[in-house]
Design an enzyme around this catalytic site. Sequence first.
Site, PDB file in Angstrom:
ATOM      1  N   LYS A  43       0.840  -1.182   0.000  1.00  0.00           N
ATOM      2  CA  LYS A  43       0.000   0.000   0.000  1.00  0.00           C
ATOM      3  C   LYS A  43       0.886   1.246   0.000  1.00  0.00           C
ATOM      4  O   LYS A  43       1.905   1.312   0.692  1.00  0.00           O
ATOM      5  CB  LYS A  43      -0.897   0.009   1.232  1.00  0.00           C
ATOM      6  N   HIS A  82     -10.405  -8.685  -7.821  1.00  0.00           N
ATOM      7  CA  HIS A  82     -10.174  -8.140  -6.485  1.00  0.00           C
ATOM      8  C   HIS A  82     -10.791  -9.022  -5.406  1.00  0.00           C
ATOM      9  O   HIS A  82     -11.956  -9.405  -5.496  1.00  0.00           O
ATOM     10  CB  HIS A  82     -10.780  -6.733  -6.406  1.00  0.00           C
TER      11      HIS A  82
END
Length: 376
Positions: free
Chosen positions: A175, A306
């Site tokens: 991230k 996803h």
Amino acid sequence: MAEDTVSGIRLRSVYLPLKTPISDAKVLTGRQKPMTEIAILFCEVETEGGHRGLGISYSKRAGGPGQFAHACEIAPALLGEDPSDIAKAWDKLAWAGASVGRSGLAVQAIGAFDVALWDLKAKRAGLSLAKLLGAQRDSVRCYNTSGGFLHTPLEELLVNTDRSREKGIGGIKLKVGQPDWALDIERVSRVREHLGDTFPLMVDANQQWDRPTAMRMGRIFERFNLIWIEEPLDCYDAAGHAALAAALDTPIATGEMLTSVSEHWDFIRQNGADFLMPDAPRVGGITPYLKVATLAEFAGMTIAPHFSMELHIHLAAAMQREPWVEHFDWLEPLFNERLELQDGRMLVPTRPGLGISLSEQALAWTRDVAGFGSLH
């Protein structure tokens, strides 16, 4: 074969607690609070002939009660229908809630029904879902996300990458998108050095950059040989993503937040991604997901679905161009079965249907149940 009909439906609202509150760039920029649980919507469909299917949808941070409520309102529309007529069933469920549209929460509720019908169909055929769809492969390359969140200290991040590789996971995603972009560069640089020059590495900004920042960061990140930069911009900015995809050598990935075929088509027709990331529960199930995937493949995009690896492993196995599947172990306590990893790849289950069944823990975490029709 005599016609079979849907005789009963059970909806189950399950709340999955996360061991550690999860933070990405949306938390660090003040847009959201850390995530502590996931609301899961399970749909169990039964037929007069004794066949059963299990479907799943979900919501993060908010929307779980609304998703469950909408599913309860539309469920009676499925009773008496032929479970093999999945496209017809999808349309009927969509029209049952037409006033709230064909995207967002409304179709995410439909997604649980749709997945259950596909699971039932594959089980009745004695095939895994991947085989029913026409599998291209019996394993799919996979990458880990759960070890790379921003709440994870850098040294622990490096330990997590080692654990992922030892498990047999083939890629690592980090991230990024912090207010101080220098911290992003430091973390990516350290992990790239730790992994070596060629091990697959991705980054995910979770929509936190504006266009100039995304372009600058994209150019800085070129030297790290990334598989992709994910969601550098707002999830609906198709033109901005297209400009990045055209300007950068590093591929652009996006699509997980889109909740309909039409929203994905907007990206596809504008060349807004190199990797498109549809989420089957979020777009309304397998039926609309297959439409998105076909459009994307014709446009030259690679699919990287996803979340929900227990479902998406089957869909990825049926894609012509080999996808990446996201390895998240968060949902594992909900099921009795586990996916197998080997040499950087996830093995496609050979059990009928999705090949999963609800665990005792899933039943213990159930907050609400609703039944319709005749259930056994």
